[in-house]
Design an enzyme around this catalytic site. Structure first.
Site, PDB file in Angstrom:
ATOM      1  N   ARG A  76       1.049  -1.102  -0.077  1.00 55.22           N
ATOM      2  CA  ARG A  76       0.104  -0.085   0.021  1.00 55.22           C
ATOM      3  C   ARG A  76       1.047   1.238  -0.076  1.00 55.22           C
ATOM      4  NH1 ARG A  76      -2.601   2.841   4.859  1.00 55.22           N
ATOM      5  NH2 ARG A  76      -3.732   4.454   3.719  1.00 55.22           N
ATOM      6  N   HIS A 120      -3.051  11.178   0.623  1.00 58.15           N
ATOM      7  CA  HIS A 120      -2.321  10.766   2.140  1.00 58.15           C
ATOM      8  C   HIS A 120      -1.603  12.052   2.752  1.00 58.15           C
ATOM      9  CE1 HIS A 120      -0.704   7.372   4.992  1.00 58.15           C
ATOM     10  NE2 HIS A 120      -0.226   8.554   5.607  1.00 58.15           N
ATOM     11  N   GLU A 165      -7.073   8.626   6.522  1.00 58.75           N
ATOM     12  CA  GLU A 165      -7.311   9.177   7.879  1.00 58.75           C
ATOM     13  C   GLU A 165      -7.645  10.599   7.872  1.00 58.75           C
ATOM     14  OE1 GLU A 165      -3.522   8.892  10.074  1.00 58.75           O
ATOM     15  OE2 GLU A 165      -3.741   6.589  10.141  1.00 58.75           O
ATOM     16  N   ASN A 295      -7.199   1.719  10.324  1.00 53.74           N
ATOM     17  CA  ASN A 295      -5.868   1.956  10.819  1.00 53.74           C
ATOM     18  C   ASN A 295      -6.072   1.915  12.154  1.00 53.74           C
ATOM     19  OD1 ASN A 295      -4.955   2.592   8.138  1.00 53.74           O
ATOM     20  ND2 ASN A 295      -4.077   4.308   8.438  1.00 53.74           N
ATOM     21  N   TYR A 297      -3.665   2.036  15.890  1.00 52.83           N
ATOM     22  CA  TYR A 297      -2.529   1.941  16.859  1.00 52.83           C
ATOM     23  C   TYR A 297      -2.667   1.903  18.317  1.00 52.83           C
ATOM     24  CZ  TYR A 297      -0.211   3.350  12.185  1.00 52.83           C
ATOM     25  OH  TYR A 297       0.302   3.350  11.026  1.00 52.83           O
ATOM     26  N   GLU A 354      -3.230  -0.128   8.161  1.00 52.28           N
ATOM     27  CA  GLU A 354      -1.952   0.118   8.882  1.00 52.28           C
ATOM     28  C   GLU A 354      -2.218  -0.352  10.560  1.00 52.28           C
ATOM     29  OE1 GLU A 354      -0.995   4.450   9.336  1.00 52.28           O
ATOM     30  OE2 GLU A 354      -1.487   4.496   7.124  1.00 52.28           O
TER      31      GLU A 354
HETATM   32  O1  IFM Z   1       2.834   7.666   9.816  1.00 51.72           O
HETATM   33  C1  IFM Z   1       1.718   7.589  10.014  1.00 51.72           C
HETATM   34  C2  IFM Z   1       0.827   7.338   8.788  1.00 51.72           C
HETATM   35  O2  IFM Z   1       1.222   8.527   7.857  1.00 51.72           O
HETATM   36  C3  IFM Z   1      -0.640   7.783   9.145  1.00 51.72           C
HETATM   37  N1  IFM Z   1      -1.016   6.695  10.148  1.00 51.72           N
HETATM   38  C4  IFM Z   1      -0.280   6.862  11.476  1.00 51.72           C
HETATM   39  C5  IFM Z   1       1.274   6.718  10.983  1.00 51.72           C
HETATM   40  C6  IFM Z   1       2.089   6.586  12.405  1.00 51.72           C
HETATM   41  O3  IFM Z   1       1.819   7.840  13.099  1.00 51.72           O
END
Ligand code: IFM
Length: 448
Positions: A76, A120, A165, A295, A297, A354
């Site tokens: 990606r 992006h 995002e 995404n 985290y 992600e």
């Molecule tokens: O690096 C970023 C990415 O560009 C978008 N999602 C989160 C990642 C980590 O912060």
């Protein structure tokens, strides 16, 4: 194997244009808001920019060879609007398209399926000069850019993501000012969010027209909010965070319009959150997509207001600790998020577009990079995906963030998310232990 995945599960890794490409003036590329923002003193913590980054623009063949070596099924990446339409609107720069053409052909020759993200965060600066995402014209300008890209690549790229995002692009870009273009204007941030979503809806039919049989979706950064306690105030803080981070984007995409409770929160503060919405917009945004990109985290722990403050995110110690960027490691929230998505927004295939960890581990005396915490992070989150799948959630793929260490936005090069170490002085790439571990997971088709 304890956590097997099906044979058609998509195993990938992700990057984005401004974070890795460098070559910001090559082949007619125009300036983007990130070139401008990063050059502003104090905007990026270590004072760096993406001007060179990983020099992927010139070294893409090396990077594709690495992907092949790791056995990635998919890659990606994002396309830089200012390479393709340097002025934001008008003239198409063929040399910019040529680069992505070469990249796509190299990927296909290596047996790696290209997944292209169309936005992006690197908006052409001339569009920001005309108002940026808070202005409807930016959503309209997205359409001919998307048309130029999909006309050129749509015969070979069959997986498209309109936006990455939109919460970050609108909130960090126009509300908190932590990201480009660095504006702090609440009303503009709401208008930006709406126009980002509108441009998604406008782009989907254009992509389909020029890329027959393509799968098209959007990627949201979804951050579950956990109340800090059982109190009503903390529950309400979690509702508000969930509303602004998650539902504000999910609900209109899934045809439900903007969440009324969040609209009411804004109204209570004297803000008309729907000021930019015109008749018919919500129908455009609700265009059926083929998948949702997620995404993930971390989660947020929310606490209610104190002495007239707004609800806030508080730091909990977290049993699994934090990554070096300070984000709590909480794979259970990923499992719960996926289950919730399948329950509340059913019938849409999900892809983790992600997921990854920032850790500082660098080469030891023997040159090896023992990024044990990244391996543990990825393993825990893949187990969470497997558990969600076992509960019937249609998660069809996983992209590790990131293939390479890269320019981490307002952090500059101070945070490293890569499976592959990049020595920025020499542009040498060294696969970390996590890359080898991920390659083994892919080869086995699961986590042991
Ligand atoms: O690096 C970023 C990415 O560009 C978008 N999602 C989160 C990642 C980590 O912060």
């Amino acid at each position: 194997m304890k956590y097997p995945f099906p044979a058609d599960f998509v195993w990938g890794a992700a990057t984005s244009s401004y974070q890795i490409e460098g070559a910001v003036t090559a082949d007619g590329r125009g300036p983007s808001i990130w070139d401008t923002f990063a050059a502003t003193p104090g905007a990026v913590r270590d004072g760096t920019t993406g001007a060179e980054a990983c020099d992927h623009y010139r070294r893409y063949a090396v990077d594709v060879a690495l992907m092949r070596e790791l056995g990635l099924g998919a890659y990606r990446f994002s396309i830089a609007w200012p390479r393709v339409v340097p002025g934001g609107t008008g003239r198409v720069e063929t040399r910019g398209l040529d680069f992505y053409d070469r990249l796509v052909d190299a990927l296909l020759a290596a047996g790696v399926t290209p997944w292209a993200t169309l936005y992006h965060w690197d908006l052409p600066q001339p569009l920001e000069d005309r108002g940026g995402w808070p202005v409807r014209g930016t959503a309209e300008a997205f359409v001919p850019y998307v048309e130029a890209v999909t006309r050129r690549l749509g015969d070979r790229v069959k997986h498209w993501i309109t936006h990455n995002e939109p919460w970050c692009a609108s909130t960090l870009g126009y509300l908190t000012g932590e990201h480009a273009p660095g504006r702090k204007e609440p009303a503009a941030a709401l208008a930006a969010a709406h126009h980002l979503l509108l441009s998604h809806g406008l782009a989907v039919p254009v992509i389909r027209a020029h890329s027959p049989g393509a799968k098209v979706g959007i990627t949201l950064n979804l951050t579950p909010a956990t109340p800090a306690s059982a109190s009503e105030a903390d529950a309400d803080a979690a509702r508000r965070f969930d509303g602004t981070f998650n539902r504000w984007f999910l609900d209109p995409i899934f045809g439900r319009g903007y969440p009324t409770d969040v609209v009411a929160d804004h109204a209570a503060e004297g803000v008309d959150a729907l000021a930019a919405v015109r008749p018919g917009d919500l129908d455009v945004i609700a265009v059926p997509a083929d998948f949702l990109g997620v995404n993930y985290y971390t989660r947020h722990v929310a606490r209610g207001p104190e002495a007239g403050n707004l609800p806030r995110v508080v730091e909990e110690p977290g049993p699994e600790g934090r990554t070096d960027i300070g984000w709590e490691v909480h794979p259970e929230s990923l499992r719960a998020l996926l289950v919730r998505l399948a329950r509340e927004y059913p019938a849409t295939p999900l892809f983790l577009t992600e997921n990854g960890a920032a850790t500082h581990d660098g080469p030891g005396a023997d040159g090896r990079i023992a990024d044990v915490r990244r391996v543990r992070y990825l393993e825990g989150h893949l187990m969470a995906v497997a558990e969600a799948r076992a509960q019937g959630v249609p998660v069809r793929g996983y992209f590790a963030w990131s293939l390479l260490d890269n320019f981490e936005w307002a952090w500059g090069y101070a945070q490293r998310f890569g499976l592959v170490w990049v020595d920025y002085a020499t542009q040498t790439r060294v696969p970390k232990d996590s890359a080898r571990w991920y390659a083994a997971v892919i080869a086995r088709g699961g986590v042991e």
